[in-house]
Design a protein around this motif. Structure first.
Motif, mmCIF file in Angstrom:
data_model
loop_
_atom_site.group_PDB
_atom_site.id
_atom_site.type_symbol
_atom_site.label_atom_id
_atom_site.label_comp_id
_atom_site.label_asym_id
_atom_site.label_seq_id
_atom_site.Cartn_x
_atom_site.Cartn_y
_atom_site.Cartn_z
ATOM 1 N N ALA A 71 0.661 -0.878 0.026
ATOM 2 C CA ALA A 71 0.145 0.344 0.130
ATOM 3 C C ALA A 71 0.720 1.186 0.056
ATOM 4 C CB ALA A 71 -1.067 0.193 1.130
ATOM 5 N N THR A 72 0.479 2.280 -0.431
ATOM 6 C CA THR A 72 0.965 3.915 -0.665
ATOM 7 C C THR A 72 1.159 3.903 0.837
ATOM 8 O OG1 THR A 72 0.150 4.678 -1.978
ATOM 9 C CG2 THR A 72 0.732 6.223 -1.141
ATOM 10 N N LEU A 73 2.688 4.932 1.264
ATOM 11 C CA LEU A 73 2.213 5.507 2.691
ATOM 12 C C LEU A 73 1.631 6.599 2.609
ATOM 13 C CD1 LEU A 73 6.231 4.681 2.619
ATOM 14 C CD2 LEU A 73 5.187 3.703 4.097
ATOM 15 N N ASP A 74 1.454 6.589 4.207
ATOM 16 C CA ASP A 74 0.311 8.287 4.767
ATOM 17 C C ASP A 74 1.743 9.415 5.017
ATOM 18 O OD1 ASP A 74 -1.877 6.730 4.450
ATOM 19 O OD2 ASP A 74 -1.261 5.692 6.014
ATOM 20 N N ASP A 75 0.991 10.057 4.881
ATOM 21 C CA ASP A 75 1.479 11.711 5.466
ATOM 22 C C ASP A 75 2.814 12.317 4.878
ATOM 23 O OD1 ASP A 75 -0.249 11.298 7.860
ATOM 24 O OD2 ASP A 75 0.957 9.632 9.312
ATOM 25 N N GLY A 76 2.875 12.176 3.420
ATOM 26 C CA GLY A 76 3.593 12.776 3.229
ATOM 27 C C GLY A 76 5.287 11.509 2.769
ATOM 28 N N ARG A 77 5.014 10.495 3.648
ATOM 29 C CA ARG A 77 6.197 9.417 3.552
ATOM 30 C C ARG A 77 6.106 8.885 2.136
ATOM 31 N NH1 ARG A 77 5.062 5.867 7.417
ATOM 32 N NH2 ARG A 77 3.089 6.940 7.700
ATOM 33 N N GLN A 78 4.800 8.255 1.289
ATOM 34 C CA GLN A 78 5.096 8.107 0.075
ATOM 35 C C GLN A 78 6.663 8.824 -0.540
ATOM 36 O OE1 GLN A 78 4.125 5.312 -1.182
ATOM 37 N NE2 GLN A 78 5.789 5.215 -2.367
ATOM 38 N N GLU A 79 6.074 10.312 -0.760
ATOM 39 C CA GLU A 79 7.293 11.477 -1.384
ATOM 40 C C GLU A 79 8.702 10.687 -0.736
ATOM 41 O OE1 GLU A 79 5.619 15.021 -1.891
ATOM 42 O OE2 GLU A 79 3.772 14.516 -1.993
ATOM 43 N N ILE A 80 8.713 10.574 -0.268
ATOM 44 C CA ILE A 80 10.068 10.694 0.641
ATOM 45 C C ILE A 80 10.575 9.489 -0.088
ATOM 46 C CG2 ILE A 80 12.278 10.860 2.825
ATOM 47 C CD1 ILE A 80 9.150 12.195 4.302
ATOM 48 N N ALA A 81 10.052 8.298 0.745
ATOM 49 C CA ALA A 81 10.009 7.029 -0.640
ATOM 50 C C ALA A 81 10.592 6.890 -1.269
ATOM 51 C CB ALA A 81 9.541 5.888 0.478
ATOM 52 N N ASP A 82 9.574 7.279 -1.968
ATOM 53 C CA ASP A 82 10.490 7.856 -3.977
ATOM 54 C C ASP A 82 11.184 8.759 -4.104
ATOM 55 O OD1 ASP A 82 7.532 6.274 -4.852
ATOM 56 O OD2 ASP A 82 6.918 8.422 -4.259
ATOM 57 N N LEU A 83 11.975 9.264 -3.469
ATOM 58 C CA LEU A 83 13.240 10.363 -3.534
ATOM 59 C C LEU A 83 14.292 9.878 -3.101
ATOM 60 C CD1 LEU A 83 14.602 12.228 -3.751
ATOM 61 C CD2 LEU A 83 14.155 12.978 -1.270
ATOM 62 N N LEU A 84 14.308 8.630 -1.910
ATOM 63 C CA LEU A 84 15.144 7.609 -1.267
ATOM 64 C C LEU A 84 15.283 6.641 -2.091
ATOM 65 C CD1 LEU A 84 16.591 6.769 0.436
ATOM 66 C CD2 LEU A 84 15.232 5.427 2.193
ATOM 67 N N VAL A 85 14.614 5.818 -3.077
ATOM 68 C CA VAL A 85 14.221 4.778 -4.035
ATOM 69 C C VAL A 85 14.951 5.405 -5.230
ATOM 70 C CG1 VAL A 85 13.147 2.625 -5.683
ATOM 71 C CG2 VAL A 85 12.753 3.075 -2.762
ATOM 72 N N ARG A 86 14.902 6.816 -6.089
ATOM 73 C CA ARG A 86 15.311 7.738 -6.622
ATOM 74 C C ARG A 86 16.741 7.171 -6.424
ATOM 75 N NH1 ARG A 86 11.471 10.730 -7.701
ATOM 76 N NH2 ARG A 86 12.546 12.626 -6.582
ATOM 77 N N ARG A 87 17.546 7.386 -5.599
ATOM 78 C CA ARG A 87 18.901 7.633 -5.377
ATOM 79 C C ARG A 87 19.405 6.930 -5.061
ATOM 80 N NH1 ARG A 87 20.168 12.756 -0.922
ATOM 81 N NH2 ARG A 87 18.775 14.347 -2.277
ATOM 82 N N LEU A 88 19.100 5.760 -4.152
ATOM 83 C CA LEU A 88 19.247 4.160 -4.195
ATOM 84 C C LEU A 88 19.724 3.717 -5.717
ATOM 85 C CD1 LEU A 88 16.426 2.857 -1.293
ATOM 86 C CD2 LEU A 88 19.118 2.690 -1.541
ATOM 87 N N ASP A 89 18.446 3.590 -6.771
ATOM 88 C CA ASP A 89 18.528 3.346 -7.932
ATOM 89 C C ASP A 89 19.957 3.954 -8.328
ATOM 90 O OD1 ASP A 89 16.198 1.699 -7.707
ATOM 91 O OD2 ASP A 89 14.968 2.983 -8.871
#
Ligand code: PRP
Ligand code: ZN
Ligand code: MG
Length: 226
Positions: free
Chosen positions: A201-219
């Motif tokens: 499921a998508t994360l709440d409270d704006g954490r999905q955007e932080i997760a997306d940013l982190l995963v882009r950097r991880l990639d």
């Protein structure tokens, strides 16, 4: 219910094979931290990403309960969690967001060195020591073998010598642990490596955007390594 949380929380292994490389990978994404006194919580300074150092086996449960958002963990631990949920008739909650290509190991059946291996049927009626009863159970069903799992959380490899089990089903990396206990791997039931585990499921409270940013950097960091 979990309290709202606007910072991302990533669980990694506190000690053991995956802990240090996980920390290095996150550092290579430009993360910097301030350590708590007990060094089990790393407060992210450059990004709102905190790190929790825990036992690997606890990582799927922490994500499932919403205490952490992501984890860096062996596929073996994640698969076991998924099968456990399935056995309880609950829907799958986590998946592999990324495969990391390191921390590779196998979940193998191993038997005493002195014994011949003729195939899965040989395990019929035997006691098999393991920390992965669900993954082992699925493999036994797939192979039509009726055996008795003996669940141990550690030191699985000494169970045959103690007379507690006949064979083991354990992780093998270098093979050193099995050799030291006069056991030999005979068949692989799961290939594992470090993965990023996260909720379906998508994360709440704006954490999905932080997760997306982190995963882009991880990639980006993972590509640089290739
Ligand atoms: C696994 C396994 C063995 C060891 C095998 O444990 O349970 O103890 O690694 O490695 P080797 O083939 O290189 O000797 P792990 O490191 O995952 O730790 P844990 O069982 O404490 O989680
Ligand atoms: Zn463990
Ligand atoms: Mg071990």
């Amino acid at each position: 219910p979990v309290q709202p949380r606007e910072r991302l929380r990533v669980a990694i292994q506190k000690s053991g094979r995956l802990g240090e490389p996980a920390r290095e990978l996150l550092a290579s994404c430009g993360l910097t931290w301030r350590e708590s006194r007990d060094k089990l919580f790393l407060y992210g300074e450059s990004l709102p990403v905190d790190i929790l150092l825990v036992r690997d086996d606890d990582i799927p449960g922490l994500i499932a309960d919403g205490v952490c958002d992501l984890g860096i963990v062996g596929r073996n631990v994640l698969v076991e969690h998924g099968l456990e949920r399935e056995a309880q008739g609950r829907p799958a909650d986590l998946n592999e967001w990324r495969q990391l290509g390191w921390g590779t190991c196998r979940l193998d059946i191993a038997i005493p060195e002195s014994e011949e291996w003729t195939g899965p049927q040989q395990l019929e009626g035997l006691r098999i020591a393991t920390s992965y009863p669900q993954t082992l159970g699925r493999w036994l069903r797939d192979n039509g073998v009726d055996a008795e799992p003996v669940v141990l959380n550690g030191s699985v490899e000494i169970a045959p010598r103690l007379g507690q089990a006949d064979v083991v089903c354990d992780l093998v990396s270098t093979g050193g642990t099995l050799r030291a206990n006069q056991l030999r791997p005979v068949t692989t039931i799961l290939h594992s490596e470090a993965v990023i585990a996260g909720p379906r499921a998508t994360l709440d409270d704006g954490r999905q955007e932080i997760a997306d940013l982190l995963v882009r950097r991880l990639d980006g960091a993972l590509q640089l390594k290739e």
